[in-house]
Design an enzyme around this catalytic site. Structure first.
Site, short mmCIF file in Angstrom:
data_model
loop_
_atom_site.label_atom_id
_atom_site.label_comp_id
_atom_site.label_asym_id
_atom_site.label_seq_id
_atom_site.Cartn_x
_atom_site.Cartn_y
_atom_site.Cartn_z
N ALA A 52 7.80 1.58 2.05
CA ALA A 52 8.34 1.74 3.37
C ALA A 52 8.51 3.26 4.34
O ALA A 52 9.06 3.74 2.99
CB ALA A 52 9.71 0.89 3.76
N GLU B 162 -0.59 -5.55 5.99
CA GLU B 162 0.27 -5.81 5.72
C GLU B 162 1.07 -6.09 5.87
O GLU B 162 2.26 -7.88 5.61
CB GLU B 162 1.50 -4.04 5.71
CG GLU B 162 0.83 -3.03 5.14
CD GLU B 162 1.18 -1.20 4.39
OE1 GLU B 162 0.71 -1.26 3.66
OE2 GLU B 162 1.80 -1.56 5.94
N GLY C 95 3.08 4.73 7.10
CA GLY C 95 2.30 6.15 7.28
C GLY C 95 0.76 6.10 5.95
O GLY C 95 0.84 7.24 6.17
N THR D 112 0.16 -1.24 0.14
CA THR D 112 0.07 -0.11 -0.08
C THR D 112 0.94 1.23 0.16
O THR D 112 1.76 0.79 0.37
CB THR D 112 -1.08 0.09 0.96
OG1 THR D 112 -1.79 -1.57 0.93
CG2 THR D 112 -1.90 1.09 1.60
N THR E 291 4.39 4.13 -3.43
CA THR E 291 5.09 3.56 -4.49
C THR E 291 4.90 2.75 -4.38
O THR E 291 4.94 1.77 -5.90
CB THR E 291 6.56 2.97 -3.37
OG1 THR E 291 7.26 4.14 -2.32
CG2 THR E 291 7.57 2.53 -4.13
C1 5RP Z 1 1.15 2.09 4.28
C2 5RP Z 1 2.79 1.99 4.08
C3 5RP Z 1 3.71 2.58 3.51
O1 5RP Z 1 4.56 1.20 2.36
C4 5RP Z 1 4.91 3.46 3.56
O2 5RP Z 1 3.64 4.34 4.68
C5 5RP Z 1 5.35 3.97 2.33
O3 5RP Z 1 4.46 4.59 1.57
P1 5RP Z 1 4.66 5.75 0.06
O4 5RP Z 1 5.10 5.01 -0.66
O5 5RP Z 1 3.53 6.40 -0.41
O6 5RP Z 1 5.96 6.73 1.05
O7 5RP Z 1 3.48 1.48 4.94
O8 5RP Z 1 0.92 1.63 5.36
#
Ligand code: 5RP
Length: 221
Positions: free
Chosen positions: A83, A103, A96, A28, A31
């Site tokens: 991540a 996950e 985040g 999620t 990325t």
């Molecule tokens: C979501 C996550 C995402 O992998 C993490 O927040 C990274 O997000 P992004 O790819 O938008 O930087 O853990 O719960």
């Protein structure tokens, strides 16, 4: 290259880890979204996907990728996700996007965790990014007190309800020198559903997006 271009580059590189004729685990975030969009181009070569959030499920379905419930699947050979922070031992802070619980569950079933991240996510010590903790709503204040007693500064992510109907406390001010120990410790707090440390089951492969290109790093390699 801007951050989005780096995310897109690592997402593209992760497609090489997708086994043909299988179901894969999908993470999620922004990325992971680039990865899902890339996966669409090869959707006829996979059986389908298990999503780690409602948002990713919707995006996968929008591309016509068949979704599977994790309970229908015995094993996944690969899980691809982003991540918020990752250290040299491939322990991560995640959550985040508030999807940490699903996950962690989907990742636990996968033989190989491929982390896709732009270079800003690689850190020496985890903790500058506030550590997300998913909490049963009734326990929010009590869990916050416990987290404070451990030296953190929990902040309620107001207005956010997880896919599981819970709330998120973001814990600021931690310098996480022993992520395996802290992950286990936080799991012991009554009312905590999951914490965003992915250290007991770290990533196996890191695809790191840098201005010089995508670096492929293997844990212990
Ligand atoms: C979501 C996550 C995402 O992998 C993490 O927040 C990274 O997000 P992004 O790819 O938008 O930087 O853990 O719960």
């Amino acid at each position: 290259m801007n951050q989005d271009a780096l995310k897109q580059a690592v997402a593209q590189a992760a497609l090489a880890y997708v086994p043909e004729g299988e179901i894969i685990g999908v993470g999620t975030g922004s990325t992971a979204n680039f990865f899902i969009d890339g996966l669409a181009a090869m959707k006829d070569r996979i059986v389908g996907a298990v999503a780690s959030s409602e948002a990713s499920a919707q995006r996968l379905a929008g591309h016509g990728i068949r979704l599977f419930d994790l309970n229908e699947v015995d094993a996944l050979s690969v899980y691809v996700d982003g991540a918020d922070e990752i250290d040299a031992g491939f322990a991560m802070i995640k959550g985040g996007g508030a999807a940490l619980t699903r996950e962690k569950i989907v990742a636990s079933v996968a033989q190989r965790f491929v982390c896709i991240a732009d270079a800003s996510k690689l850190v020496e010590v985890l903790g500058r990014f506030p550590l997300p903790v998913e909490v049963i709503p009734l326990a929010r204040a009590q869990v916050a007190r416990e987290l404070q007693a451990l030296g953190g500064r929990p902040v309620w992510r107001e207005g956010v309800v997880t896919d599981n109907g819970n709330v998120i406390l973001d814990v600021h001010g931690l310098e996480i020198r022993d992520p395996v120990m802290l992950e286990s410790l936080l799991n012991q707090i009554v009312g905590v559903v999951t914490n965003g440390l992915f250290a007991r089951r770290p990533a196996d492969v890191l695809l790191l997006g840098t201005a010089q290109g995508v670096q492929q790093r293997v844990r212990g390699g």
